[in-house]
Design an enzyme around this catalytic site. Structure first.
Site, PDB file in Angstrom:
ATOM      1  N   ARG A 105     -45.134  89.145  46.468  1.00  0.00           N
ATOM      2  CA  ARG A 105     -46.514  89.407  45.682  1.00  0.00           C
ATOM      3  C   ARG A 105     -47.960  89.824  46.455  1.00  0.00           C
ATOM      4  O   ARG A 105     -48.513  90.458  45.772  1.00  0.00           O
ATOM      5  CB  ARG A 105     -45.970  87.854  44.559  1.00  0.00           C
ATOM      6  N   HIS A 162     -48.276  69.854  48.459  1.00  0.00           N
ATOM      7  CA  HIS A 162     -47.605  71.274  47.684  1.00  0.00           C
ATOM      8  C   HIS A 162     -46.793  70.804  46.832  1.00  0.00           C
ATOM      9  O   HIS A 162     -45.837  71.602  46.261  1.00  0.00           O
ATOM     10  CB  HIS A 162     -48.212  72.242  48.740  1.00  0.00           C
ATOM     11  N   HIS A 191     -44.801  83.783  41.297  1.00  0.00           N
ATOM     12  CA  HIS A 191     -44.618  82.155  41.989  1.00  0.00           C
ATOM     13  C   HIS A 191     -43.905  81.788  42.377  1.00  0.00           C
ATOM     14  O   HIS A 191     -43.647  80.603  43.555  1.00  0.00           O
ATOM     15  CB  HIS A 191     -45.707  81.153  40.995  1.00  0.00           C
ATOM     16  N   TYR A 201     -46.836  81.601  34.785  1.00  0.00           N
ATOM     17  CA  TYR A 201     -45.936  82.053  36.219  1.00  0.00           C
ATOM     18  C   TYR A 201     -44.210  81.881  36.211  1.00  0.00           C
ATOM     19  O   TYR A 201     -44.094  81.088  35.862  1.00  0.00           O
ATOM     20  CB  TYR A 201     -46.212  80.809  36.323  1.00  0.00           C
ATOM     21  N   ARG A 241     -57.857  72.593  45.993  1.00  0.00           N
ATOM     22  CA  ARG A 241     -58.943  73.422  45.363  1.00  0.00           C
ATOM     23  C   ARG A 241     -58.932  74.185  44.004  1.00  0.00           C
ATOM     24  O   ARG A 241     -58.538  74.322  43.295  1.00  0.00           O
ATOM     25  CB  ARG A 241     -58.676  74.475  45.871  1.00  0.00           C
ATOM     26  N   ARG A 271     -51.375  70.555  40.168  1.00  0.00           N
ATOM     27  CA  ARG A 271     -52.303  70.427  39.713  1.00  0.00           C
ATOM     28  C   ARG A 271     -51.646  70.357  38.512  1.00  0.00           C
ATOM     29  O   ARG A 271     -50.859  70.936  37.802  1.00  0.00           O
ATOM     30  CB  ARG A 271     -52.465  72.520  39.150  1.00  0.00           C
TER      31      ARG A 271
END
Length: 707
Positions: free
Chosen positions: A578, A449, A606, A482, A419, A389
């Protein structure tokens, strides 16, 4: 067949050794909503967290409820971790969603609205305005809104219109003069997404916010002239956004086109939720339920005193008038391992030592500066990286374009299946491809990822590889919100591992082993289970043993049962999870030695850290992977070992600080619920989201997780 959600199903759920992934996620959103209720937060912080719960719930319905309907609609079998089959589980899930929806709206009407009024901000309809203000609203409607509205009638001559996902829609039931009631017609008026959610009017020292639906409701008759309006109903739909790419022999050749086709299908996906205002037309709603094959448990009623779609509250939170009311972030501090003053050459620093970054406490600019410097440095020969991202105005893309322009070899894997970022990633990837970069649009059946960067630089007669490995995206916007871990290094062992991994990603290579990298889907689950089992073996031998893990989500059943076995062997296990946690802590005979905390506060947790005591020969890893089936089986992931003593102590300290938190922490109970931690007795508050800005290096060096 109808299913009641009573004691029978509750007892089945509680008997299971595992907590349902979806029910656990709902508990996470309850914790986010709890942030909107904290007394120490001002009204604008409370609005922010309420808006976050709404966008979270939208995505949950699009993906998780959408996925459930994929099973229901195609009569595929599924047994949830709760022990329930498809229909009973849907009944339980919808019941819990309805309860959460009620809690959101009760909080909004009973607490948020009165507090807004005390701040001089009022949500109102047009009847509460003066004649002059009403005329102002009317002119706004006529000039800015009316030309954008398109009534779409559905009858025997016209097809049912495509109603867009997550837009406010008026359903208008009409009849022609003299027609029988059974000749009624249904029309839809969608409110375009590019119209501001509220029309603002300043009155003295106060601000009036008129929801856009109230402006349109007041004047909607102008769209239906010379007909009888029987009913006007405001509603909003959520569509299934969960898609998987169809596997086929020629998939590789048509991969990008298949992604684009699926994105188009998302716009017309199956409806999974209807939010509707009270006083709705029963005839209209019944028509929608029949058309979309939904039951009343998928209908979420909103009182007129509240509002549909709390994501619209971002207009208030982000308004210029209130921009200073949100807490200002603390200035980032220098990494403990990189305290040099001035702008020392980062390449020279990394030749001497590794640097561990902990965002947002440490600035992401050090990574961005490294890439931008590499793009301009004539001695840099190649840049390789993975991108999941990006920020909207990304410095990364600009730097890579500059590097390609300067004749460097640039290889980038853009994960186009990220996504809701698919279209942006395709667009950015094409820019780089046109500039001459070697671009890979993901790998067909896996999501990439992992977060990796490799820079190859020649100095005199020597070639040095500069590596960044991290838990977070290369996104300068989210890096300020994050918490993430990043390692900058020239360590040859890690550089070799990363080079090999890039060969796997960009070519056709299967290295026999990595030395300091654990990768998925190849061996991550098995390697982590091996480390867990080693701790269990140590405990049975009477040796000190401990497992300390921080992740976003814990869902993989093989990992969970390995942790259960370790607990039964006497291993101390502390987990900081989390969001989703499918493990039950503290169950007698199963998990007495497992404690689970969730940290929810100003920053989104994160980072992923895995620490195994290993009888004092500690193993500590960080990286991009959660403990989920998708992470182990459906993604390219990596965890990197941190060996430098100071850097490993930093990671251990992050775990220690999270365990100490008594402001943002919630302790998971055996039944899957959570209780907030509070200071006990004279214990001072320990807010992990503040303490990392004031680290004591000596304390970090001395930190111990097992005495």
């Amino acid at each position: 067949m109808k299913f009641a959600v009573g004691d029978k199903y509750e007892s089945i759920i509680q008997k299971s050794d595992l907590v349902s992934r979806d029910l656990s996620w709902l508990k996470f959103n309850v914790r986010v909503l709890d942030q909107s209720k904290k007394e120490h937060r001002n009204i604008f912080e409370k609005l922010k967290f309420l808006a976050i719960t709404a966008s979270n719930l939208d995505e949950f319905f699009m993906i998780r409820v959408g996925s459930l309907y994929n099973y229901l609609d195609y009569e595929k079998e599924r047994i949830d971790y709760s022990g329930l089959r498809e229909e009973p589980f849907k009944a339980k899930l919808m019941k819990d969603c309805q309860l959460f929806h009620s809690a959101q709206h009760e909080h909004f009407t009973d607490k948020i609205l009165p507090e807004l009024v005390r701040e001089g901000v009022s949500l109102c309809n047009t009847s509460m305005l003066t004649e002059q203000e009403q005329e102002k609203v009317k002119q706004y409607f006529l000039k800015a809104i009316y030309p954008m509205l398109t009534p779409m009638v559905y009858d025997g001559y016209r097809t049912f219109p495509i109603l867009m996902n997550k837009l406010l829609v008026f359903g208008v039931v009409t009849t022609s003069p003299g027609e029988r009631k059974d000749m009624r017609k249904l029309s839809f008026v969608q409110i375009p997404a590019n119209i501001p959610r509220f029309f603002e009017i300043e009155r003295d020292n106060s601000l009036l916010l008129i929801p856009i639906e109230e402006v349109i409701r007041e004047h909607i008759i102008s769209l239906f002239r010379n007909v009888n309006i029987e009913g006007i109903s405001l509603f909003r739909i959520t569509r299934n956004g969960d898609f998987t790419l169809e596997e086929s022999e020629d998939m590789d050749a048509n991969f990008l086109e298949e992604v684009k086709r699926k994105l188009m299908e998302r716009k017309t996906g199956r409806v999974v939720r209807i939010e509707i205002e009270e006083g709705y037309s029963k005839w209209m709603l019944n028509s929608l339920l029949e058309r979309w094959n939904l039951k009343m448990d998928s209908v979420f009623l909103v009182k007129r005193a509240s509002m549909i779609d709390f994501t619209g509250l971002w207009q208030i939170v982000g308004g210029r008038r209130f921009k200073d009311r949100l807490p200002q972030m603390h200035e980032p501090v220098k990494p403990l391992s990189y305290q040099e003053e001035g702008r020392a050459d980062i390449f020279e620093i990394l030749k001497e030592k590794d640097v561990l970054l902990h965002h947002p406490y440490n600035n992401i600019d050090s990574i961005l500066d490294l890439i931008e410097t590499a793009a301009e440095d004539p001695n840099v020969m190649a840049i390789k990286m993975t991108i999941y991202r990006l920020a909207k105005e990304s410095r990364i893309t600009k730097a890579l374009l500059k590097a390609a322009e300067n004749g460097k070899h640039v290889s980038v894997l853009f994960e186009v299946k990220a996504r809701f970022d698919e279209e942006n990633n395709i667009r950015e990837a094409k820019k780089l491809q046109k500039a001459g970069c070697f671009v890979i649009y993901g790998i067909t059946h896996l999501k990439t990822h992992t977060k990796l960067l490799l820079i190859v630089k020649k100095d005199d007669s020597e070639i040095t590889r500069y590596v960044h490995l991290g838990s977070g995206n290369y996104n300068e916007d989210t890096a300020r919100l994050y918490t993430d871990i990043g390692l900058l290094t020239t360590n040859e062992t890690l550089a070799n591992d990363v080079s090999e991994f890039f060969n796997v990603i960009t070519g056709h290579s299967m290295p026999s082993q990595y030395k300091n990298l654990i990768t998925a889907p190849r061996d991550m689950r098995n390697q982590l289970i091996e480390y867990i089992e080693q701790e269990a073996e140590n405990a049975r031998a009477g040796l000190p043993a401990g497992i300390f893990i921080k992740v976003n989500s814990l869902e993989d059943s093989e990992i969970i049962y390995a942790l259960y076995r370790a607990s039964q062997s006497g291993v101390t296990i502390k987990l900081i999870v989390r969001g989703i946690c499918c493990l039950r802590p503290g169950r007698q005979g199963l998990s007495e030695n497992i404690e689970v905390l969730s940290i929810v506060g100003d920053f989104l947790e994160h980072s992923r850290i895995y620490h195994f005591h290993n009888n004092g020969e500690t193993r500590t890893y960080a990286g991009s992977a959660d403990m989920m089936v998708r992470s182990f089986d459906k993604r390219l992931e990596s965890l990197f070992k941190v060996e430098a003593p100071l850097l490993e102590k930093q990671l251990m300290n992050i775990l220690s600080y999270n365990l100490k938190d008594n402001v943002n922490a919630y302790r998971m109970q055996e039944d899957g619920t959570y209780l907030a931690k509070h200071p006990e007795g004279d214990e001072p508050e320990f807010n992990v989201h503040k303490e990392f800005f004031n680290l004591d290096p000596e304390q970090v060096i001395q930190v111990k997780l097992i005495e």
